[in-house]
Enzyme design. Structure first.
Site, PDB file in Angstrom:
ATOM      1  CG  ASP A 155       0.582   3.146  -6.498  1.00 34.36           C
ATOM      2  OD1 ASP A 155       0.726   3.929  -5.598  1.00 34.36           O
ATOM      3  OD2 ASP A 155      -0.492   3.459  -7.151  1.00 34.36           O
ATOM      4  CE1 TYR A 173      -2.358   8.682  -3.643  1.00 32.18           C
ATOM      5  CE2 TYR A 173      -2.034  10.318  -5.089  1.00 32.18           C
ATOM      6  CZ  TYR A 173      -1.710   9.030  -4.858  1.00 32.18           C
ATOM      7  OH  TYR A 173      -1.566   8.040  -5.680  1.00 32.18           O
ATOM      8  CB  SER A 192     -25.092   4.074 -14.349  1.00 37.32           C
ATOM      9  OG  SER A 192     -24.894   3.220 -12.964  1.00 37.32           O
ATOM     10  CG  ASP A 206      -7.141   0.867  -8.432  1.00 37.89           C
ATOM     11  OD1 ASP A 206      -6.416   0.189  -7.678  1.00 37.89           O
ATOM     12  OD2 ASP A 206      -7.971   1.975  -8.412  1.00 37.89           O
ATOM     13  CD  GLU A 214      -3.259  -0.175   0.006  1.00 40.60           C
ATOM     14  OE1 GLU A 214      -3.221   0.559  -1.141  1.00 40.60           O
ATOM     15  OE2 GLU A 214      -3.824  -0.881   0.237  1.00 40.60           O
ATOM     16  CG  LEU A 231     -13.909  -3.027  -2.256  1.00 37.70           C
ATOM     17  CD1 LEU A 231     -15.249  -4.057  -2.268  1.00 37.70           C
ATOM     18  CD2 LEU A 231     -12.908  -3.724  -2.003  1.00 37.70           C
TER      19      LEU A 231
HETATM   20  P1  ADP Z   1     -13.889   3.340  -5.768  1.00 35.86           P
HETATM   21  O1  ADP Z   1     -13.067   3.203  -7.088  1.00 35.86           O
HETATM   22  O2  ADP Z   1     -13.081   2.804  -4.941  1.00 35.86           O
HETATM   23  O3  ADP Z   1     -15.080   2.653  -6.023  1.00 35.86           O
HETATM   24  P2  ADP Z   1     -13.791   6.223  -6.758  1.00 35.86           P
HETATM   25  O4  ADP Z   1     -14.317   7.324  -6.017  1.00 35.86           O
HETATM   26  O5  ADP Z   1     -12.447   5.695  -7.510  1.00 35.86           O
HETATM   27  O6  ADP Z   1     -14.153   4.784  -5.550  1.00 35.86           O
HETATM   28  O7  ADP Z   1     -14.846   5.796  -7.700  1.00 35.86           O
HETATM   29  C1  ADP Z   1     -16.351   5.651  -7.361  1.00 35.86           C
HETATM   30  C2  ADP Z   1     -17.046   6.635  -8.530  1.00 35.86           C
HETATM   31  O8  ADP Z   1     -16.820   5.960  -9.678  1.00 35.86           O
HETATM   32  C3  ADP Z   1     -18.297   6.823  -8.193  1.00 35.86           C
HETATM   33  O9  ADP Z   1     -18.675   7.995  -7.300  1.00 35.86           O
HETATM   34  C4  ADP Z   1     -19.001   7.167  -9.501  1.00 35.86           C
HETATM   35  O10 ADP Z   1     -18.736   8.510  -9.951  1.00 35.86           O
HETATM   36  C5  ADP Z   1     -18.214   6.264 -10.639  1.00 35.86           C
HETATM   37  N1  ADP Z   1     -18.789   4.917 -10.718  1.00 35.86           N
HETATM   38  C6  ADP Z   1     -18.328   3.788 -10.630  1.00 35.86           C
HETATM   39  N2  ADP Z   1     -18.995   2.661 -11.007  1.00 35.86           N
HETATM   40  C7  ADP Z   1     -20.256   3.384 -11.253  1.00 35.86           C
HETATM   41  C8  ADP Z   1     -21.436   2.909 -11.843  1.00 35.86           C
HETATM   42  N3  ADP Z   1     -21.608   1.438 -11.960  1.00 35.86           N
HETATM   43  N4  ADP Z   1     -22.372   3.798 -12.305  1.00 35.86           N
HETATM   44  C9  ADP Z   1     -22.241   5.039 -12.143  1.00 35.86           C
HETATM   45  N5  ADP Z   1     -21.057   5.391 -11.547  1.00 35.86           N
HETATM   46  C10 ADP Z   1     -20.179   4.616 -11.071  1.00 35.86           C
HETATM   47 MG    MG Z   2     -11.284   4.173  -7.729  1.00 34.17          MG
END
Ligand code: ADP
Ligand code: MG
Length: 387
Positions: free
Chosen positions: A41, A232, A72, A180, A38, A130
């Site tokens: 990277d 960060y 979505s 990721d 962690e 995740l």
């Molecule tokens: P993580 O990648 O850890 O889940 P992030 O903040 O990097 O957290 O990404 C989350 C964001 O990605 C959400 O707030 C949304 O904007 C977008 N997102 C991811 N998957 C979807 C989905 N299935 N539908 C709509 N938005 C999504």
């Molecule tokens: Mg993310």
């Protein structure tokens, strides 16, 4: 794989109801959890993420014009409509930037992206650490490239990784190292993926969790300390400064002796984390390859201590759930991701899942903390075409 099928069906239904389109195909891409490695990277270190059976599915229809429509099943995600010419930086915002931005960066990389109707559905929890974001990017990227006529081979996958990283950095505007996207596009089911972030080399590492009667539990604290947003960048700056003082291109090349050579106690601590975390990755890989995955718990614990004390990116919620999980029988536990909230993981015996989950929830309740989300995860394959 049922999770993938269920999401695929939801994505197809979304494509029909929102855009009135029949899919040319459905693609899925996994979320991930980082076992260990962690905050290394960006210093040229090593990490060991595992792709999940939780995925984003994208149902996609190729269009004859230059329109791009993306929706979505997430209730907070408003549908996006535009053209192939307006998908880039400054032109798309919000959730759609992850998908539209990926189409933009694919175009920049020379892929002749056609007009598309896209609908996505995901069972990767959003914003829980995740990597729902990279799973969304990877599913959209693979679908668009295949509908553009590209053959799905190793070379294409590397192009898609770079496109997804570029989209998230330049269109979404979120700093991301690339772990990721790499695991979403290159992972193998049943294995974790050892990533040498310096040159993007990867090696699958067979995990054997189920065979050992073990599971990985993800504990989402459901808090994010937004005041910590600049942290960060500060950690990255600390690492750059430490590397400069040591005359190293990559701080991950530092030795324990180098740590002592740094004058500033803060830079010493940051560097100590980087040095010891890379060692822990190597030790975990060695144990897992020797069929001794049940013995990696102490290394997970060590990672948490290092992130808490030397890297200073933990949070009270993370410390509470990690301690509670261990006390209830977890073999090891640590915070994952950027820190200051987000998720922790615990390595548990499958038979202890209920007890550990209950104990963690009780500990949060006793402290007056937000109750966590708890799920167990298993290893799944990389992005692929389902139908
Ligand atoms: P993580 O990648 O850890 O889940 P992030 O903040 O990097 O957290 O990404 C989350 C964001 O990605 C959400 O707030 C949304 O904007 C977008 N997102 C991811 N998957 C979807 C989905 N299935 N539908 C709509 N938005 C999504
Ligand atoms: Mg993310």
């Amino acid at each position: 794989m049922s999770g993938g099928r269920a999401q695929a069906e939801l994505a197809v239904a979304e494509l029909r109801t929102t855009w009135g389109s029949e899919p040319d195909g459905v693609w899925t891409a996994p979320g991930r959890v980082n076992l260990i490695g962690e905050h290394v990277d960006y210093t040229g270190g090593r990490c060991l993420p595992m792709a999940l059976t939780r995925v984003t599915a994208a149902a996609v229809r190729r269009r004859d014009d230059d329109r791009v429509r993306i929706s979505s099943t997430d209730p907070d995600a408003a549908p996006f409509e535009g053209t192939l010419a307006d998908l880039g930086p400054g032109q798309v915002s919000g959730w759609a930037a992850y998908a539209a931005g990926t189409l933009w960066s694919l175009q920049q990389a020379g892929v002749e992206v056609p007009g598309l109707d896209v609908a996505v559905s995901s069972d990767v929890p959003l914003g829980a650490g995740l990597s729902s974001s990279a799973s969304l990017e990877a599913a959209v990227a693979l679908s668009a490239a295949e509908l553009a006529g590209r053959a799905d081979d190793r070379e294409l996958r590397h192009l898609l990784i770079q496109a997804a990283i570029r989209a998230e950095n330049e269109v979404v505007g979120a700093g991301t190292g690339g772990m990721d996207q790499t695991v979403a596009l290159l992972a193998e089911g049943g294995s974790a993926l050892l990533i040498h972030t310096r040159d993007s080399r990867t090696e699958p590492v067979q995990l054997g969790l189920a065979e050992a009667g073990l599971e990985l539990m993800v504990i989402d604290t459901r808090v994010s300390h937004t005041l910590a947003d600049g942290q960060y960048a500060q950690r990255r700056a600390d690492c750059e400064e430490a590397a400069r003082q040591l005359g190293l291109e990559w701080l991950s090349d530092a030795t324990p002796a180098d740590v002592a050579r740094l004058g500033d106690p803060r830079l010493q601590a940051r560097t100590r984390h980087v040095v010891t975390e890379n060692q822990r990755v190597d030790e975990v890989v060695e144990l897992v390859r020797a069929g001794r995955v049940a013995e990696i718990g102490a290394l997970l614990d060590g990672s948490h201590t290092s992130l808490r004390d030397d890297y200073e990116v933990s949070a009270v919620e993370l410390d509470v759930v990690v301690v509670a999980a261990r006390a209830a029988g977890a073999l090891g536990a640590r915070m994952v991701g950027g820190g200051f909230g987000g998720s922790a993981i615990a390595l548990i015996r499958s038979t202890d899942a209920q007890a550990v989950g209950d104990a963690v929830t009780a500990a949060c309740r006793d402290r007056g903390l937000t109750l966590p989300g708890i799920l167990t995860v298993t290893s799944g394959p990389a992005a692929r075409r389902l139908s």
